[in-house]
Structure formats: structure tokens, C-alpha cells
Design a protein around this motif. Structure first.
Motif, PDB file in Angstrom:
ATOM      1  N   LYS A  20       1.304  -1.462   0.227  1.00 60.59           N
ATOM      2  CA  LYS A  20      -0.042   0.047   0.173  1.00 60.59           C
ATOM      3  C   LYS A  20       0.972   1.001   0.012  1.00 60.59           C
ATOM      4  O   LYS A  20       1.780   1.658   0.253  1.00 60.59           O
ATOM      5  CB  LYS A  20      -0.915  -0.036   1.314  1.00 60.59           C
ATOM      6  N   LEU A  21       0.101   1.800  -0.298  1.00 63.47           N
ATOM      7  CA  LEU A  21       0.837   3.233  -0.225  1.00 63.47           C
ATOM      8  C   LEU A  21       1.516   4.025   1.503  1.00 63.47           C
ATOM      9  O   LEU A  21       2.774   3.979   0.830  1.00 63.47           O
ATOM     10  CB  LEU A  21       0.136   5.111  -0.898  1.00 63.47           C
ATOM     11  N   SER A  22       1.273   3.333   2.300  1.00 61.26           N
ATOM     12  CA  SER A  22       1.640   4.188   2.921  1.00 61.26           C
ATOM     13  C   SER A  22       3.134   3.172   3.836  1.00 61.26           C
ATOM     14  O   SER A  22       3.654   3.281   5.173  1.00 61.26           O
ATOM     15  CB  SER A  22       0.529   3.590   3.983  1.00 61.26           C
ATOM     16  N   ASP A  23       3.554   1.543   3.007  1.00 55.08           N
ATOM     17  CA  ASP A  23       4.244   0.980   3.116  1.00 55.08           C
ATOM     18  C   ASP A  23       5.414   1.880   2.566  1.00 55.08           C
ATOM     19  O   ASP A  23       6.971   1.032   2.733  1.00 55.08           O
ATOM     20  CB  ASP A  23       3.936  -0.379   2.311  1.00 55.08           C
ATOM     21  N   TYR A  24       5.456   3.015   2.064  1.00 53.27           N
ATOM     22  CA  TYR A  24       6.590   3.651   1.562  1.00 53.27           C
ATOM     23  C   TYR A  24       6.768   4.288   2.791  1.00 53.27           C
ATOM     24  O   TYR A  24       6.001   4.814   3.446  1.00 53.27           O
ATOM     25  CB  TYR A  24       6.369   4.460   0.127  1.00 53.27           C
ATOM     26  N   SER A  25       8.208   4.438   2.389  1.00 52.23           N
ATOM     27  CA  SER A  25       8.384   5.089   3.891  1.00 52.23           C
ATOM     28  C   SER A  25       8.688   6.879   3.976  1.00 52.23           C
ATOM     29  O   SER A  25       9.095   7.058   4.550  1.00 52.23           O
ATOM     30  CB  SER A  25      10.648   4.219   4.127  1.00 52.23           C
ATOM     31  N   ASP A  26       8.706   7.161   2.307  1.00 50.94           N
ATOM     32  CA  ASP A  26       8.670   8.251   2.237  1.00 50.94           C
ATOM     33  C   ASP A  26       6.574   8.356   1.379  1.00 50.94           C
ATOM     34  O   ASP A  26       6.660  10.288   0.814  1.00 50.94           O
ATOM     35  CB  ASP A  26       9.593   8.990   0.754  1.00 50.94           C
ATOM     36  N   SER A  27       5.708   8.439   1.832  1.00 50.27           N
ATOM     37  CA  SER A  27       5.040   8.450   0.936  1.00 50.27           C
ATOM     38  C   SER A  27       4.132   9.950   1.680  1.00 50.27           C
ATOM     39  O   SER A  27       2.838  10.186   1.318  1.00 50.27           O
ATOM     40  CB  SER A  27       3.614   7.066   2.539  1.00 50.27           C
ATOM     41  N   GLU A  28       4.294  10.347   3.044  1.00 46.83           N
ATOM     42  CA  GLU A  28       4.293  11.133   3.348  1.00 46.83           C
ATOM     43  C   GLU A  28       4.335  13.004   2.262  1.00 46.83           C
ATOM     44  O   GLU A  28       3.642  14.060   1.974  1.00 46.83           O
ATOM     45  CB  GLU A  28       4.641  11.847   4.327  1.00 46.83           C
ATOM     46  N   LYS A  29       5.150  12.314   1.123  1.00 46.61           N
ATOM     47  CA  LYS A  29       5.770  12.961  -0.072  1.00 46.61           C
ATOM     48  C   LYS A  29       4.408  12.985  -0.864  1.00 46.61           C
ATOM     49  O   LYS A  29       4.360  13.932  -1.781  1.00 46.61           O
ATOM     50  CB  LYS A  29       7.052  12.949  -0.131  1.00 46.61           C
ATOM     51  N   VAL A  30       4.149  12.307  -1.032  1.00 41.74           N
ATOM     52  CA  VAL A  30       2.888  12.161  -2.346  1.00 41.74           C
ATOM     53  C   VAL A  30       1.522  12.729  -2.281  1.00 41.74           C
ATOM     54  O   VAL A  30       1.317  13.091  -0.438  1.00 41.74           O
ATOM     55  CB  VAL A  30       2.024  10.759  -2.125  1.00 41.74           C
ATOM     56  N   THR A  42      -0.055   1.014  -7.126  1.00 40.69           N
ATOM     57  CA  THR A  42       0.910   0.168  -5.759  1.00 40.69           C
ATOM     58  C   THR A  42       0.430  -1.549  -5.787  1.00 40.69           C
ATOM     59  O   THR A  42       0.953  -2.279  -5.321  1.00 40.69           O
ATOM     60  CB  THR A  42       1.464   0.684  -4.681  1.00 40.69           C
ATOM     61  N   GLN A  43      -1.583  -1.136  -4.885  1.00 43.76           N
ATOM     62  CA  GLN A  43      -2.249  -2.540  -4.744  1.00 43.76           C
ATOM     63  C   GLN A  43      -1.908  -3.025  -5.806  1.00 43.76           C
ATOM     64  O   GLN A  43      -2.314  -4.911  -6.032  1.00 43.76           O
ATOM     65  CB  GLN A  43      -2.927  -2.046  -4.279  1.00 43.76           C
ATOM     66  N   ALA A  44      -1.873  -2.991  -6.924  1.00 45.13           N
ATOM     67  CA  ALA A  44      -2.084  -3.407  -8.723  1.00 45.13           C
ATOM     68  C   ALA A  44      -0.498  -4.509  -9.004  1.00 45.13           C
ATOM     69  O   ALA A  44      -0.790  -5.360  -9.450  1.00 45.13           O
ATOM     70  CB  ALA A  44      -2.777  -2.878  -9.395  1.00 45.13           C
ATOM     71  N   GLY A  45       0.168  -3.594  -8.451  1.00 47.15           N
ATOM     72  CA  GLY A  45       1.423  -3.933  -8.386  1.00 47.15           C
ATOM     73  C   GLY A  45       2.114  -3.874 -10.357  1.00 47.15           C
ATOM     74  O   GLY A  45       3.003  -3.574 -10.704  1.00 47.15           O
ATOM     75  N   VAL A  46       1.693  -2.501 -10.730  1.00 41.23           N
ATOM     76  CA  VAL A  46       1.715  -1.087 -11.254  1.00 41.23           C
ATOM     77  C   VAL A  46       2.596  -0.651 -11.238  1.00 41.23           C
ATOM     78  O   VAL A  46       3.804  -0.871 -11.958  1.00 41.23           O
ATOM     79  CB  VAL A  46       0.579  -0.684 -11.718  1.00 41.23           C
ATOM     80  N   ILE A  47       3.621   0.014  -9.714  1.00 43.71           N
ATOM     81  CA  ILE A  47       4.109   0.621  -9.712  1.00 43.71           C
ATOM     82  C   ILE A  47       4.681   0.103  -8.177  1.00 43.71           C
ATOM     83  O   ILE A  47       3.734  -1.002  -7.310  1.00 43.71           O
ATOM     84  CB  ILE A  47       3.977   1.732  -9.396  1.00 43.71           C
ATOM     85  N   ALA A  48       5.838  -0.295  -7.974  1.00 49.63           N
ATOM     86  CA  ALA A  48       6.629  -0.714  -6.609  1.00 49.63           C
ATOM     87  C   ALA A  48       7.451   0.038  -5.750  1.00 49.63           C
ATOM     88  O   ALA A  48       7.912  -1.033  -5.032  1.00 49.63           O
ATOM     89  CB  ALA A  48       7.045  -2.541  -7.146  1.00 49.63           C
TER      90      ALA A  48
END
Length: 72
Positions: A20-30, A42-48
């Protein structure tokens, strides 16, 4: 036709164990405008994200990254 293609594509993906988005350590920058899109892709696996656990939303997309997104 586009909606049908999207539904068929999404049916191939298991969202239960996906990142999920929250799994990225810099998710607050989105920015809030793109949070839902980044989370879905991210959930669909298109971006990782990157191997170090970041998403780096300010980086340019490389040719290889774009090719993967188009293929998915």
C-alpha cells in the motif's frame, strides 16, 4: 471498452496481500491529489517503489519504469 479492460485487468490482481502507499517510507511526500492513484497502482503491482522502501514522487520516470506501467 476501457472500463471492461480495467475490470478484467484488476480481476487478475490479488489486492489482499499487496503493498500500500503507507508502506513507502516517504509516503508523506505524495501529494493528496495523487494518493488514491498511487495506492491503487501500488496494490495492483503496476508500481513498486524502489528497493530501499521509498517511492520518490519527485523523481522523473525512467523509460523502463514507463514501459512496465504501459505493459501492466
Amino acid at each position: 471498452a476501457m472500463v471492461m479492460a480495467l475490470v478484467m485487468t484488476m480481476s487478475l490482481v490479488s489486492l489482499a496481500s499487496a503493498k500500500k502507499l503507507s508502506d513507502y517510507s516517504d509516503s508523506e511526500k505524495v501529494t493528496s491529489t495523487y494518493e488514491a492513484a498511487v495506492d491503487l497502482m501500488t496494490q495492483a503491482g503496476v508500481i513498486a517503489g524502489y528497493p530501499d522502501g521509498t517511492f520518490k514522487p519527485q523523481n522523473n520516470v525512467t523509460r523502463a519504469e514507463m514501459a512496465k506501467m504501459i505493459c501492466y
